[in-house]
Design an enzyme around this catalytic site. Structure first.
Site, PDB file in Angstrom:
ATOM      1  N   TYR A  30      32.721  15.090  54.551  1.00 28.38           N
ATOM      2  CA  TYR A  30      33.682  15.289  53.472  1.00 28.38           C
ATOM      3  C   TYR A  30      35.065  15.575  54.042  1.00 28.38           C
ATOM      4  O   TYR A  30      36.065  15.082  53.537  1.00 28.38           O
ATOM      5  CB  TYR A  30      33.235  16.436  52.561  1.00 28.38           C
ATOM      6  CG  TYR A  30      31.914  16.159  51.888  1.00 28.38           C
ATOM      7  CD1 TYR A  30      31.836  15.296  50.804  1.00 28.38           C
ATOM      8  CD2 TYR A  30      30.743  16.758  52.343  1.00 28.38           C
ATOM      9  CE1 TYR A  30      30.631  15.033  50.184  1.00 28.38           C
ATOM     10  CE2 TYR A  30      29.526  16.496  51.729  1.00 28.38           C
ATOM     11  CZ  TYR A  30      29.479  15.633  50.651  1.00 28.38           C
ATOM     12  OH  TYR A  30      28.284  15.363  50.044  1.00 28.38           O
ATOM     13  N   GLU A  63      19.493   2.016  57.398  1.00 34.42           N
ATOM     14  CA  GLU A  63      20.713   1.593  58.068  1.00 34.42           C
ATOM     15  C   GLU A  63      20.742   1.958  59.550  1.00 34.42           C
ATOM     16  O   GLU A  63      21.741   1.723  60.230  1.00 34.42           O
ATOM     17  CB  GLU A  63      21.924   2.180  57.353  1.00 34.42           C
ATOM     18  CG  GLU A  63      22.070   1.648  55.939  1.00 34.42           C
ATOM     19  CD  GLU A  63      23.325   2.121  55.243  1.00 34.42           C
ATOM     20  OE1 GLU A  63      24.226   2.674  55.909  1.00 34.42           O
ATOM     21  OE2 GLU A  63      23.421   1.916  54.022  1.00 34.42           O
ATOM     22  N   ASN A  69      30.253   9.558  41.854  1.00 33.65           N
ATOM     23  CA  ASN A  69      30.198   8.117  42.125  1.00 33.65           C
ATOM     24  C   ASN A  69      29.197   7.457  41.173  1.00 33.65           C
ATOM     25  O   ASN A  69      28.003   7.737  41.246  1.00 33.65           O
ATOM     26  CB  ASN A  69      29.792   7.888  43.584  1.00 33.65           C
ATOM     27  CG  ASN A  69      29.560   6.436  43.926  1.00 33.65           C
ATOM     28  OD1 ASN A  69      29.964   5.536  43.203  1.00 33.65           O
ATOM     29  ND2 ASN A  69      28.897   6.223  45.043  1.00 33.65           N
ATOM     30  N   CYS A  84      27.903   6.383  48.952  1.00 33.57           N
ATOM     31  CA  CYS A  84      28.083   7.829  49.062  1.00 33.57           C
ATOM     32  C   CYS A  84      26.963   8.469  49.890  1.00 33.57           C
ATOM     33  O   CYS A  84      27.133   9.587  50.375  1.00 33.57           O
ATOM     34  CB  CYS A  84      28.176   8.461  47.678  1.00 33.57           C
ATOM     35  SG  CYS A  84      26.801   8.082  46.578  1.00 33.57           S
ATOM     36  N   HIS A  85      25.860   7.752  50.083  1.00 34.75           N
ATOM     37  CA  HIS A  85      24.783   8.290  50.919  1.00 34.75           C
ATOM     38  C   HIS A  85      25.209   8.406  52.381  1.00 34.75           C
ATOM     39  O   HIS A  85      24.573   9.115  53.153  1.00 34.75           O
ATOM     40  CB  HIS A  85      23.515   7.424  50.797  1.00 34.75           C
ATOM     41  CG  HIS A  85      23.689   6.010  51.245  1.00 34.75           C
ATOM     42  ND1 HIS A  85      24.228   5.038  50.413  1.00 34.75           N
ATOM     43  CD2 HIS A  85      23.407   5.393  52.418  1.00 34.75           C
ATOM     44  CE1 HIS A  85      24.263   3.883  51.067  1.00 34.75           C
ATOM     45  NE2 HIS A  85      23.767   4.079  52.285  1.00 34.75           N
TER      46      HIS A  85
END
Length: 165
Positions: free
Chosen positions: A97, A155, A120, A128-129
């Protein structure tokens, strides 16, 4: 403005997709504390979401690293700025953040960035993950921390070692 919707089954559970003529305005988890169903006046129309379904299938198969769909989320100017930064976080990478607040030119606005991140309306598409706590821990996510961990694992982020916030 007419909103069309459908439900889409994914490896992380059912998602509710909603779109206007301008583009996708919501992609919400169908269960959990932030779950939301179709709203009064929305029209169910699965045929409008074939592109989204195809891109989500490719993403979950590991063959798609960024989405190319028209998006039309509703939010404040600040939220749109934060969501724009989220879309710039590459596949397999994370940001904190405070990183995002600094990138916005407002280094003291970590909490405001967190609030915008939490609002979001298009998780997964606007990733946002990929935002984690400053100490490297996994923090809140609309789909739950287990889903966040699953997306980061997909990912290639070593999410199994990331502590829960």
């Amino acid at each position: 403005m007419q909103v069309h919707w459908t439900r889409i089954e994914t490896p992380v559970g059912a998602l509710l997709a909603a779109a206007t003529e301008e583009g996708l305005c919501e992609l919400q988890f169908a269960s959990g504390k932030t779950a939301r169903g179709p709203q009064p006046g929305w029209r169910e129309d699965p045929s409008r979401f074939t592109g989204l379904k195809a891109q989500l299938r490719a993403y979950f198969a590991g063959a798609l690293r960024s989405f190319d769909l028209p998006l039309a989320p509703q939010g404040t100017d600040f939220q749109h700025r934060v969501w724009g930064l989220l879309r710039q976080i590459p596949w397999g990478q994370t940001r904190s953040y405070s990183d995002l607040a600094r990138d916005l030119g407002t280094p003291g606005a970590s909490r405001a960035v967190g609030a915008a991140n939490g609002r979001n309306p298009l998780p997964i598409l606007v990733p946002c993950h990929r935002v984690i706590g400053g100490n490297g821990s996994l923090t809140g996510f609309a789909g739950g921390l287990a889903v966040k961990r699953q997306l980061l694992a997909l990912e290639g982020v070593l999410s199994e070692d990331l502590p829960l916030g």
